[in-house]
Design a protein around this motif. Structure first.
Motif, PDB file in Angstrom:
ATOM      1  N   ILE A   1      34.826  -5.616  76.616  1.00 24.73           N
ATOM      2  CA  ILE A   1      35.593  -6.570  75.812  1.00 24.73           C
ATOM      3  C   ILE A   1      36.406  -7.482  76.730  1.00 24.73           C
TER       4      ILE A   1
ATOM      5  N   HIS B   1      27.118  -2.050  76.565  1.00 31.51           N
ATOM      6  CA  HIS B   1      28.346  -2.551  77.196  1.00 31.51           C
ATOM      7  C   HIS B   1      28.173  -2.720  78.704  1.00 31.51           C
TER       8      HIS B   1
ATOM      9  N   SER C   1      47.717   2.437  76.962  1.00 33.50           N
ATOM     10  CA  SER C   1      48.134   1.200  76.296  1.00 33.50           C
ATOM     11  C   SER C   1      47.050   0.128  76.382  1.00 33.50           C
TER      12      SER C   1
ATOM     13  N   THR D   1      43.811   0.740  76.971  1.00 30.68           N
ATOM     14  CA  THR D   1      42.631   1.231  76.253  1.00 30.68           C
ATOM     15  C   THR D   1      42.772   0.981  74.760  1.00 30.68           C
ATOM     16  N   ASN D   2      43.952   1.208  74.213  1.00 35.51           N
ATOM     17  CA  ASN D   2      44.182   0.977  72.786  1.00 35.51           C
ATOM     18  C   ASN D   2      44.101  -0.499  72.433  1.00 35.51           C
ATOM     19  N   THR D   3      44.386  -1.370  73.391  1.00 31.21           N
ATOM     20  CA  THR D   3      44.348  -2.812  73.137  1.00 31.21           C
ATOM     21  C   THR D   3      42.933  -3.361  73.208  1.00 31.21           C
ATOM     22  N   PHE D   4      42.220  -3.031  74.275  1.00 29.69           N
ATOM     23  CA  PHE D   4      40.907  -3.635  74.511  1.00 29.69           C
ATOM     24  C   PHE D   4      39.740  -2.714  74.136  1.00 29.69           C
ATOM     25  N   GLY D   5      39.936  -1.422  74.206  1.00 26.20           N
ATOM     26  CA  GLY D   5      38.888  -0.494  73.803  1.00 26.20           C
ATOM     27  C   GLY D   5      37.863  -0.203  74.876  1.00 26.20           C
ATOM     28  N   ASP D   6      37.323  -1.247  75.515  1.00 23.56           N
ATOM     29  CA  ASP D   6      36.244  -1.059  76.484  1.00 23.56           C
ATOM     30  C   ASP D   6      36.313  -2.179  77.522  1.00 23.56           C
TER      31      ASP D   6
ATOM     32  N   LEU E   1      42.375   0.082  82.975  1.00 19.67           N
ATOM     33  CA  LEU E   1      41.966   0.534  81.638  1.00 19.67           C
ATOM     34  C   LEU E   1      42.031   2.046  81.467  1.00 19.67           C
TER      35      LEU E   1
END
Length: 709
Positions: free
Chosen positions: A533, A331, A523, A525-530, A519
């Motif tokens: 992304i 990543h 909210s 973090t739960n949407t994009f994760g990393d 991030l």
């Protein structure tokens, strides 16, 4: 082929700083492209004013152009005269020796002595003949470059034709006359050799004047030999052995020693050495079959590797290769790729040029203050968008200044090292400023200690700010960047009007930066994760819309990504072999019984500094932070130990691979493809800098952590 590309292709590497500054001269003419005289010669008050402005700009550009051209001609003359004088002496000596070897053979063993002496003469003659060919090519390239760049001046300025006068002037220039002298020297050498040898000499001379057939960084066999010998010593000498229970750790240490020597000596290009890391790790069987850290089992399961058992020995080549290759392009690579894309968008909108012009307008006569402002920007921007993206964007703003500086000047090293070290310090400031901070917060939460975003920033900011001022003073002391009294004038391309498309793309960049900065909120973090992304989505926008093209994508700094990938592989090898855990435990176990919490924190932080100097900040933090939190909890100071260790991770800056900002500055290049800094510059300046910053962490940083955490 355009002359600028031809010059870059055929310029003799060891003489690059003596060549005509063709690209710089060409940039001087850029302001004249903004408005041709026909555009303003239309009568009327406004057009007359524009015509006056154009005339004033033309006069200024022409004066600066001719001044720089005269300086270049003086430099070319000096270099040609020096080399020509050396060649004259060598040719005279060779001709004298050649005559003696023919007329006066040895009376004792004439046949043998004649053959040996003649062979030595032939080799010496071929060498000098090649040097003559190089100097003739040097003269020809510079002569043609002067003619072409003056022709461009005629095209943009108009008025009397200067090219004809310049051609006449060139006939009288010293470097042209010296070129004719060297031509005569070549002819004199040709007259004393056989036809076969003349053919060999001409072939060797053709190779000598075609530097594109040889690598820019010479293939240093001696350095590769030293690296191999040092690695072998570490791997096999009994007195350096880590013991029979640590075979894989010792193999990993030998690979690391060899790679560091290769980087410091530049035996191969940096990215080539980095790409060889997984090859060396697999061939040397560095990775054991059994896990040597807690994270290994989950990592293997996630990547589909062979299940672990209690068997001894090394991991198979197939599994080892799969592990290393899957770790190289992670990543972080995607995040850097997104940063490079953002820099390309900013450059297409000329935002970095506008920033550079603003800074020059206010600070051009105060170079030291200019560097301090750049370092302060590096600190603040790293706070907002992480110290991975910040150095990419700021280096693009520095490039217009760097490429106008004299070749090899100390101030260029001062700027690039200052930016790298400032972004390292910027990684201290917030939980999102660098990955090691996030790892530190995770280690603390495992012991029931939560640190808020604001309290971390409040505790770290005074440390980073004082560290920046201290590092700035150290850079001034060690580099003595006083060879530039004022920054060179910037002549940039035509300022394009920001269209709707430009504004949309800049807003996309700004939105991406905001998402990266936010991030830490659950909210997002739960949407994009990393963050990677978010970076991938951003990359799709400018390239998908056609704002950036396939050529722009191919032109990104892929050698930078390759260097990071090699560093990732080296970090994984150190972690999976157990070398990192072994080193961390050996350096920290003895500190648990320290009577003073401050002394405990300082001892652990020094161990962290040593480890993170040689390994990736993030990889080292993953291994060390749980140990540091455990030892801190035993002494009742878990927050202080982890906080100071996280800041010390960011302070490690003594090697090019110690951090991404270091790598970014290491690969910055001038018009001729030469780096502004060398790997050894990081050692000479970065080592005392990291000790100085660590001292600040252990004094002011410890006090702030006790007060606020």
């Amino acid at each position: 082929m355009r002359y600028g590309a031809l010059l870059e292709l055929r310029a003799i590497p060891e003489w690059r700083e003596h060549f005509l500054s063709y690209k710089k001269l060409k940039r001087l003419l850029d302001p004249l492209k903004r408005r041709e005289p026909d555009d303003v010669e239309q009568g009327g008050g406004l057009d007359a004013r524009l015509l006056d402005e154009h005339s004033a700009t033309t006069a200024r550009v022409e004066a600066d152009f001719l001044q720089l051209l005269d300086e270049d001609v003086v430099r070319v003359n000096a270099h040609t005269a020096r080399v020509a004088r050396q060649l004259e002496e060598r040719v005279a000596l060779l001709l004298q020796q050649h005559a003696s070897s023919v007329v006066k053979p040895s009376p004792y063993s004439g046949a043998y002595n004649r053959s040996v002496s003649r062979l030595e003469d032939d080799e010496a003659i071929e060498e000098v003949y090649s040097e003559c060919a190089k100097l003739k090519a040097f003269v020809q390239l510079n002569r043609e470059g002067i003619r072409k760049i003056v022709k461009k001046l005629d095209k943009h300025v108009g008025g009397p034709i200067r090219q004809t006068g310049m051609i006449s002037r060139l006939q009288e220039e010293a470097f042209v006359r010296d070129g004719k002298r060297v031509e005569e020297l070549s002819n004199s050498l040709e007259s004393v050799v056989s036809a076969d040898q003349l053919m060999r000499m001409q072939q060797a001379a053709l190779y000598a004047v075609t530097p594109s057939s040889t690598p820019t960084q010479p293939f240093k066999l001696w350095a590769i030999g030293v690296a191999a010998f040092a690695a072998s010593c570490v791997a096999f000498l009994p007195e350096l052995s880590l013991g029979r229970d640590h075979v894989h750790e010792q193999r990993c240490l030998s690979v690391i020693v060899g790679v560091i020597i290769m980087w410091l000596t530049q035996a191969l290009a940096y990215f080539v050495t980095a790409l060889l890391v997984p090859v060396l790790v697999v061939l040397c069987r560095v990775i054991p079959l059994r896990a040597k850290d807690e994270a290994d089992s989950m990592y293997r399961e996630a990547h589909g590797l062979t299940p672990l058992d209690l068997a001894e020995g090394s991991m198979s080549a197939q599994d080892s290769a799969k592990l290393l290759l899957s770790s190289m392009f992670d990543h972080l690579i995607l995040l850097v790729l997104a940063g490079l894309t953002a820099a390309a968008v900013v450059s297409r909108c000329q935002l970095e040029f506008r920033l550079a012009l603003f800074l020059h307008r206010n600070l051009s006569h105060r170079p030291l203050l200019f560097c301090l402002v750049i370092m302060q920007l590096g600190l603040v921007v790293s706070l907002c968008i992480s110290n991975v993206t910040a150095p990419i964007l700021l280096l693009s703003a520095l490039q217009p200044t760097l490429r106008e500086l004299p070749p090899g000047c100390a101030y260029a090293r001062f700027l690039t090292l200052g930016l790298a070290f400032a972004c390292n310090l910027g990684g201290m400031l917030t939980p999102i400023a660098s990955p090691q901070n996030a790892v530190a917060l995770g280690a603390l939460s495992a012991f029931g200690k939560d640190v808020t975003f604001g309290s971390w920033l409040a505790a770290a900011f005074p440390v980073a700010q004082l560290g920046l001022v201290a590092v700035f003073g150290l850079l001034v002391l060690l580099l003595q960047p006083f060879d530039v009294s004022s920054l060179p004038s910037l002549y940039l391309e035509e300022k394009r009007k920001l269209t709707t498309t430009h504004i949309v793309m800049l807003l996309t960049v700004f939105t991406t930066l905001l998402l990266w900065a936010g991030l830490s909120f659950p909210s997002l973090t739960n949407t994009f994760g990393d963050p990677a992304i978010v970076g991938l989505f951003f990359i799709a926008v400018p390239f998908g819309s056609g704002f950036l093209t396939k050529e722009d994508f191919n032109g990104l700094a892929w050698h930078l990504l390759a260097l990071i990938a090699g560093g990732n592989a080296l970090g994984v090898a150190a972690s999976r072999s157990g070398l990192l855990s072994l080193t961390a435990k050996a350096m920290t176990t003895a500190f648990v019984d320290s009577s003073s919490p401050w002394l405990l924190t300082g001892e652990v932080a020094l161990g962290v500094l040593l480890i993170t100097t040689f390994f990736s900040h993030t990889v080292a933090a993953i291994v060390i932070m749980p140990l540091a939190a455990s030892m801190g909890a035993s002494g009742g100071v878990s927050a202080q130990v982890v906080f100071c260790c996280a800041l010390t991770c960011s302070a490690a800056m003594a090697l090019p691979m110690s951090s991404f900002p270091n790598v970014n500055s290491l690969l910055a290049e001038d018009d001729y493809g030469r780096t502004y800094v060398r790997a050894t510059d990081f050692v000479l300046v970065g080592f005392p800098a990291q000790l100085l910053v660590t001292f600040i962490v252990m004094t002011l940083g410890y006090f702030m952590s006790v007060l606020l955490l």
